[in-house]
Every structure is written in structure tokens, then in C-alpha cells.
Design a protein around this motif. Structure first.
Motif, PDB file in Angstrom:
ATOM      1  N   ALA A  31       0.865  -1.213  -0.101  1.00  0.00           N
ATOM      2  CA  ALA A  31       0.178  -0.114   0.032  1.00  0.00           C
ATOM      3  C   ALA A  31       1.045   1.257   0.130  1.00  0.00           C
ATOM      4  CB  ALA A  31      -0.776   0.070   1.090  1.00  0.00           C
ATOM      5  N   GLY A  32       0.392   2.593  -0.564  1.00  0.00           N
ATOM      6  CA  GLY A  32       1.025   3.554  -0.750  1.00  0.00           C
ATOM      7  C   GLY A  32       0.359   4.728  -0.174  1.00  0.00           C
ATOM      8  N   PHE A  33       0.734   6.020  -0.526  1.00  0.00           N
ATOM      9  CA  PHE A  33       0.198   7.126   0.128  1.00  0.00           C
ATOM     10  C   PHE A  33       0.351   8.068  -0.855  1.00  0.00           C
ATOM     11  CE2 PHE A  33      -1.069  10.719   2.640  1.00  0.00           C
ATOM     12  CZ  PHE A  33      -1.337  10.334   3.982  1.00  0.00           C
ATOM     13  N   ASP A  34      -0.834   8.848  -1.453  1.00  0.00           N
ATOM     14  CA  ASP A  34      -0.818   9.857  -2.200  1.00  0.00           C
ATOM     15  C   ASP A  34      -1.814   9.943  -3.357  1.00  0.00           C
ATOM     16  OD1 ASP A  34       1.052  11.533  -0.902  1.00  0.00           O
ATOM     17  OD2 ASP A  34       2.545  10.936  -1.931  1.00  0.00           O
ATOM     18  N   ASP A  35      -2.120   8.752  -3.902  1.00  0.00           N
ATOM     19  CA  ASP A  35      -2.979   8.481  -4.980  1.00  0.00           C
ATOM     20  C   ASP A  35      -2.581   9.231  -6.111  1.00  0.00           C
ATOM     21  OD1 ASP A  35      -4.965   7.340  -6.432  1.00  0.00           O
ATOM     22  OD2 ASP A  35      -6.756   8.514  -5.733  1.00  0.00           O
TER      23      ASP A  35
ATOM     24  N   HIS B 266      -9.477  12.588   3.451  1.00  0.00           N
ATOM     25  CA  HIS B 266      -8.928  11.750   2.496  1.00  0.00           C
ATOM     26  C   HIS B 266      -9.618  10.356   2.892  1.00  0.00           C
ATOM     27  CE1 HIS B 266      -7.895  10.697   7.092  1.00  0.00           C
ATOM     28  NE2 HIS B 266      -7.984   9.505   6.601  1.00  0.00           N
ATOM     29  N   ARG B 267      -9.235   9.499   2.079  1.00  0.00           N
ATOM     30  CA  ARG B 267      -9.854   8.245   1.753  1.00  0.00           C
ATOM     31  C   ARG B 267      -8.859   7.116   1.377  1.00  0.00           C
ATOM     32  NH1 ARG B 267     -12.107   6.470  -3.505  1.00  0.00           N
ATOM     33  NH2 ARG B 267     -11.331   8.114  -4.821  1.00  0.00           N
ATOM     34  N   LEU B 268      -9.300   5.933   2.059  1.00  0.00           N
ATOM     35  CA  LEU B 268      -8.297   4.719   1.407  1.00  0.00           C
ATOM     36  C   LEU B 268      -9.060   4.150   0.293  1.00  0.00           C
ATOM     37  CD1 LEU B 268      -6.334   2.341   2.098  1.00  0.00           C
ATOM     38  CD2 LEU B 268      -8.004   1.128   3.525  1.00  0.00           C
ATOM     39  N   VAL B 269      -8.203   4.046  -0.845  1.00  0.00           N
ATOM     40  CA  VAL B 269      -8.586   3.554  -2.192  1.00  0.00           C
ATOM     41  C   VAL B 269      -7.897   2.297  -2.187  1.00  0.00           C
ATOM     42  CG1 VAL B 269      -8.441   3.879  -4.492  1.00  0.00           C
ATOM     43  CG2 VAL B 269      -8.551   5.797  -3.142  1.00  0.00           C
ATOM     44  N   ILE B 270      -8.667   1.004  -2.140  1.00  0.00           N
ATOM     45  CA  ILE B 270      -8.354  -0.292  -2.043  1.00  0.00           C
ATOM     46  C   ILE B 270      -8.180  -0.847  -3.553  1.00  0.00           C
ATOM     47  CG2 ILE B 270      -8.572  -2.626  -1.333  1.00  0.00           C
ATOM     48  CD1 ILE B 270     -10.402  -1.303   1.154  1.00  0.00           C
ATOM     49  N   ARG B 271      -6.911  -1.337  -3.958  1.00  0.00           N
ATOM     50  CA  ARG B 271      -7.034  -1.676  -5.283  1.00  0.00           C
ATOM     51  C   ARG B 271      -6.310  -2.989  -5.385  1.00  0.00           C
ATOM     52  NH1 ARG B 271      -5.138   3.843  -6.692  1.00  0.00           N
ATOM     53  NH2 ARG B 271      -6.906   4.859  -7.553  1.00  0.00           N
ATOM     54  N   GLU B 272      -5.337  -3.738  -6.517  1.00  0.00           N
ATOM     55  CA  GLU B 272      -5.120  -5.038  -6.741  1.00  0.00           C
ATOM     56  C   GLU B 272      -3.924  -5.253  -5.813  1.00  0.00           C
ATOM     57  OE1 GLU B 272      -6.555  -5.075 -11.446  1.00  0.00           O
ATOM     58  OE2 GLU B 272      -4.341  -4.897 -10.917  1.00  0.00           O
ATOM     59  N   SER B 273      -3.199  -4.330  -5.512  1.00  0.00           N
ATOM     60  CA  SER B 273      -1.858  -4.436  -4.815  1.00  0.00           C
ATOM     61  C   SER B 273      -2.125  -5.036  -3.412  1.00  0.00           C
ATOM     62  CB  SER B 273      -0.966  -3.492  -4.647  1.00  0.00           C
ATOM     63  OG  SER B 273      -1.577  -2.352  -3.931  1.00  0.00           O
ATOM     64  N   THR B 274      -3.263  -5.124  -2.800  1.00  0.00           N
ATOM     65  CA  THR B 274      -3.670  -5.650  -1.516  1.00  0.00           C
ATOM     66  C   THR B 274      -4.648  -6.561  -1.530  1.00  0.00           C
ATOM     67  OG1 THR B 274      -5.118  -3.819  -1.061  1.00  0.00           O
ATOM     68  CG2 THR B 274      -3.024  -3.640  -0.081  1.00  0.00           C
TER      69      THR B 274
ATOM     70  N   THR C  35      -2.997   0.022  -4.106  1.00  0.00           N
ATOM     71  CA  THR C  35      -3.947   0.519  -2.958  1.00  0.00           C
ATOM     72  C   THR C  35      -3.162   1.693  -2.257  1.00  0.00           C
ATOM     73  OG1 THR C  35      -4.749  -1.529  -2.474  1.00  0.00           O
ATOM     74  CG2 THR C  35      -4.615   0.026  -0.760  1.00  0.00           C
ATOM     75  N   THR C  36      -3.910   2.760  -2.081  1.00  0.00           N
ATOM     76  CA  THR C  36      -3.229   3.895  -1.436  1.00  0.00           C
ATOM     77  C   THR C  36      -4.006   4.803  -0.642  1.00  0.00           C
ATOM     78  OG1 THR C  36      -1.899   5.820  -2.292  1.00  0.00           O
ATOM     79  CG2 THR C  36      -4.007   5.331  -3.402  1.00  0.00           C
ATOM     80  N   ILE C  37      -3.689   5.699   0.142  1.00  0.00           N
ATOM     81  CA  ILE C  37      -4.268   6.852   0.722  1.00  0.00           C
ATOM     82  C   ILE C  37      -4.625   8.163  -0.283  1.00  0.00           C
ATOM     83  CG2 ILE C  37      -4.305   8.472   2.658  1.00  0.00           C
ATOM     84  CD1 ILE C  37      -5.089   6.002   3.644  1.00  0.00           C
ATOM     85  N   SER C  38      -5.560   8.451  -0.559  1.00  0.00           N
ATOM     86  CA  SER C  38      -5.993   9.433  -1.403  1.00  0.00           C
ATOM     87  C   SER C  38      -6.268  10.965  -0.575  1.00  0.00           C
ATOM     88  CB  SER C  38      -7.161   8.956  -2.427  1.00  0.00           C
ATOM     89  OG  SER C  38      -7.330  10.141  -3.298  1.00  0.00           O
ATOM     90  N   PRO C  39      -5.423  11.708  -0.637  1.00  0.00           N
ATOM     91  CA  PRO C  39      -5.993  12.968   0.209  1.00  0.00           C
ATOM     92  C   PRO C  39      -6.522  13.686  -1.047  1.00  0.00           C
ATOM     93  CG  PRO C  39      -3.456  12.581  -0.008  1.00  0.00           C
ATOM     94  CD  PRO C  39      -3.894  11.552  -0.908  1.00  0.00           C
ATOM     95  N   ASP C  40      -7.537  14.663  -0.672  1.00  0.00           N
ATOM     96  CA  ASP C  40      -8.636  15.081  -1.425  1.00  0.00           C
ATOM     97  C   ASP C  40      -7.610  16.493  -2.082  1.00  0.00           C
ATOM     98  OD1 ASP C  40     -10.384  16.820  -2.818  1.00  0.00           O
ATOM     99  OD2 ASP C  40     -12.049  16.223  -1.415  1.00  0.00           O
ATOM    100  N   LYS C  41      -6.937  16.099  -3.059  1.00  0.00           N
ATOM    101  CA  LYS C  41      -6.102  17.208  -3.705  1.00  0.00           C
ATOM    102  C   LYS C  41      -6.779  18.368  -4.137  1.00  0.00           C
ATOM    103  CE  LYS C  41      -3.523  14.174  -6.219  1.00  0.00           C
ATOM    104  NZ  LYS C  41      -3.748  12.594  -5.494  1.00  0.00           N
TER     105      LYS C  41
END
Length: 348
Positions: free
Chosen positions: A283-287, A335-343, A299-305
Motif C-alpha cells: 500500500a502507498g500514500f498520495d494516490d 482523505h480516503r483509503l482506495v483499495i486496489r489490486e496490490s492488496t 492501494t493507497t491513501i488518497s488525499p483530496d487534492k
């Protein structure tokens, strides 16, 4: 109700035309155009409708000249080739453009002298306001500045400082990402992105959230699973992942403090023959956009840019116009957690 100007009249539609057709004063139209808050929603909606009908365009240059302004604000970030900052810059330019402002973009490299130069207003009378994401300056540095150019801060370096600040709750966000990994049944969750330098406030907050999540999940905080990095670049993530895999008991999940670190870590995992996510979840951070198109997607944390950019411009305009004065404000954005294939893999 007063009639609209004759469409065959080729003169420029002015603020007086808007005021006459909307049945309000010129001052009220000015307040709406400049985004002042002391206008009732009903009146604002009526004025905005007339502005749309008449296709009114404020004469920004003339207004700035009367007010002694340049109509230019600056955005200063550490590195423009970091996708997060590039994406944020695009959104700031868009938000400022809606206010009739031009954005001058500068890169500081996180260098203290360069950040000080920028914080002094760049050059006299060149900019009306500054949005700054500092890595080296402290609250004391900014408190000592003699330049009165309005300023809004981004990032985690300075909290409760002398200027308005737009920020994400990094502790909570990092905790959510780590808890997601723990909820998947992962038990050796590593963290890539720790920094010891004074400028590593982002790392400190995200590491705190990581540790809180492990404790709440009943997992030991194993310091051997915390991998420090010099910077938040792909190569740093790749090297840190290699060190973790070379250990006697490698991790089964990794939370990276940025998406670039995660993309670097992913490359190392694939080169070493690991299957992501069955063997190691990531998992990462920034989307950043790159993470949405990798294999696997990240999968990442998505700050509302978009919210960050709009809030920063809004706070700056309020200071520039004098609508808001006094103590600095600290605004936390979503912010929100965006769950994708890497997890979770594909098809889940």
C-alpha cells in the motif's frame, strides 16, 4: 425588472449593468465577484445568474491596478517532478484561474535558503500571495519574516504556525492503511519511509499512525521492519524493499509512506520473484495517477487534492482582500483509503 442590455450593443458589459439588472448595488456585485462572504445566498445566486446571462467578465487587470496588486500568486513546492506536487500544482492553477489569478510556480528543492527567499515574497510587488510547502523552514523562521505578503502553508512541516495551513490528518490516514493490511491477515507489516532528519515531519506522523495501527491490531512493533529512506523517490523505495527482503524474516505486507516509494518497492518485489499481493501486500500514500495504471494497481491513501488546492486559494484570497485578519487558521482536508489490486488482487 430592468431590461438587459441590447445584444447589438458592442460595448463591454460592466459591473453597473449587472447591478442594474440584478436590482442590487454595484458594491454587492463587487462583493460577489471577489468572493466576499458577507452576501446572502439568495442575493449571490441572483447576481451570479445575471453575470451568466450577460456573460460579464471582470476587468481583472484594471481591478488589480486600482488595488495596487499584480494579480499573480506563487506556489512553491519542493520538487516539481514528484507527481503529487505536479498534480497539486495543476489544481492550484485551476482554482486560482477561477479567481482571475495567475500562478507563478517555483521549486525550492527543500533548500532552506531557497525557502527563505520565497517566503520573503520572491521580489517586491511581484506577487500578491504565496502558497508554500516547506521542508526546511520552521515556525520561528516564518514568524521572523518581515514581508507582509499573505501566505498559506501546505504539508506537515509546520503546524499551528504563523500562517494559515491546509493539511491532511497523516496519523489517521497512515493508521487506516496499516489497519487495512492487518485486516487482511498480514502479520509482518513493514513500513518504508522513515526519516531521521529534522525535515522528516511527514515521516514522523505517518510512522506514528503505522505504529498505532499495529498496537490496535495486537501486532508487535518490530523496528527491524521499519525501513528508513533518504528521500521519497522510486529508487529509495526499491532499495528499502531489497533490504527488507534480505532480512532473515521478510515482511508479508508493506505500507509505503508515498506512492513513489511503493512503485519502487513493487519493482524490487517483482524482480525478486514475489507475487503481489498473494505473498506480499503493498500500500502507498498520495494516490498519484501512475499508481492507478500499474500492474497491479496500487492501494493507497488518497488525499483530496482538489480540496487542498481550493482551500489554499480560498484562504489566500481572503487574506489578500482583507476579508479575514487575525490568527492563523489550520484546515484539515478529507482523505480516503482506495483499495486496489496490490492488496486484494484482481476480481475481488
Amino acid at each position: 425588472m430592468p431590461s438587459a442590455p441590447d445584444p447589438d450593443d458592442r460595448r463591454r458589459v460592466g459591473m453597473k449593468d449587472v447591478a442594474r439588472l440584478a436590482g442590487v448595488s454595484v458594491k454587492t456585485v463587487s462583493n460577489v465577484v471577489n468572493g466576499y462572504i458577507h452576501v446572502t445566498p439568495k442575493t449571490r445566486a441572483r447576481v451570479e445568474q445575471v453575470i451568466k446571462e450577460l456573460n460579464y467578465r471582470p476587468n481583472v487587470s484594471a481591478r488589480n491596478l486600482r488595488q495596487g496588486r499584480s494579480g499573480i500568486i506563487a506556489l512553491a513546492v519542493p520538487e516539481l517532478d514528484i507527481p503529487y506536487f505536479a498534480e497539486l500544482a495543476r489544481l492550484v492553477v485551476a482554482a486560482a484561474g477561477e479567481r482571475g489569478l495567475t500562478v507563478l510556480i517555483d521549486q525550492t528543492g527543500g533548500n532552506r535558503d531557497r525557502e527563505q527567499q520565497v517566503a520573503k515574497g520572491i521580489r517586491d510587488h511581484l506577487i500578491d500571495g504565496l502558497i508554500l510547502s516547506p521542508l526546511a523552514l520552521t515556525a520561528d523562521d516564518l514568524s521572523a519574516r518581515t514581508d507582509d505578503t499573505p501566505m498559506v502553508l501546505l504539508g506537515e512541516r509546520i503546524h499551528n504556525g504563523p500562517a494559515d495551513h491546509v493539511v491532511v490528518d497523516n496519523v489517521t490516514a497512515a493508521k487506516e492503511a496499516t489497519m487495512h493490511l492487518a485486516a487482511l491477515g498480514r502479520r509482518r507489516i513493514a513500513a518504508i519511509g522513515a526519516q531521521d532528519e529534522a525535515a522528516g515531519e511527514t515521516a514522523r506522523l505517518r510512522l506514528a499512525g503505522y505504529r498505532q495501527a499495529l498496537e490496535e491490531a495486537g501486532l508487535p512493533v518490530d523496528e527491524s521492519l521499519v525501513a528508513p529512506v533518504a528521500a521519497y523517490h522510486r529508487a529509495d523505495g526499491a532499495r528499502a524493499m531489497a533490504r527488507l527482503l534480505d532480512a532473515a524474516d521478510p515482511p508479508d505486507a508493506v505500507f509505503c509512506f508515498s506512492d513513489l516509494l511503493a512503485l519502487g518497492a513493487l519493482r524490487t518485489l517483482l524482480e525478486r520473484g514475489y507475487d503481489v499481493p498473494p505473498q506480499v501486500a503493498l500500500a502507498g500514500f498520495d494516490d498519484i495517477e501512475d499508481g492507478r495504471y500499474g500492474t497491479p494497481t496500487l492501494t493507497t491513501i488518497s488525499p483530496d487534492k482538489q480540496q487542498i488546492s481550493r482551500q489554499a486559494v480560498e484562504l489566500l484570497v481572503e487574506r489578500m482582500s482583507g476579508v479575514v485578519q487575525g490568527a492563523a487558521r489550520e484546515i484539515y482536508v478529507d482523505h480516503r483509503l482506495v483499495i486496489r489490486e496490490s492488496t486484494i488482487g484482481r476480481g475481488m
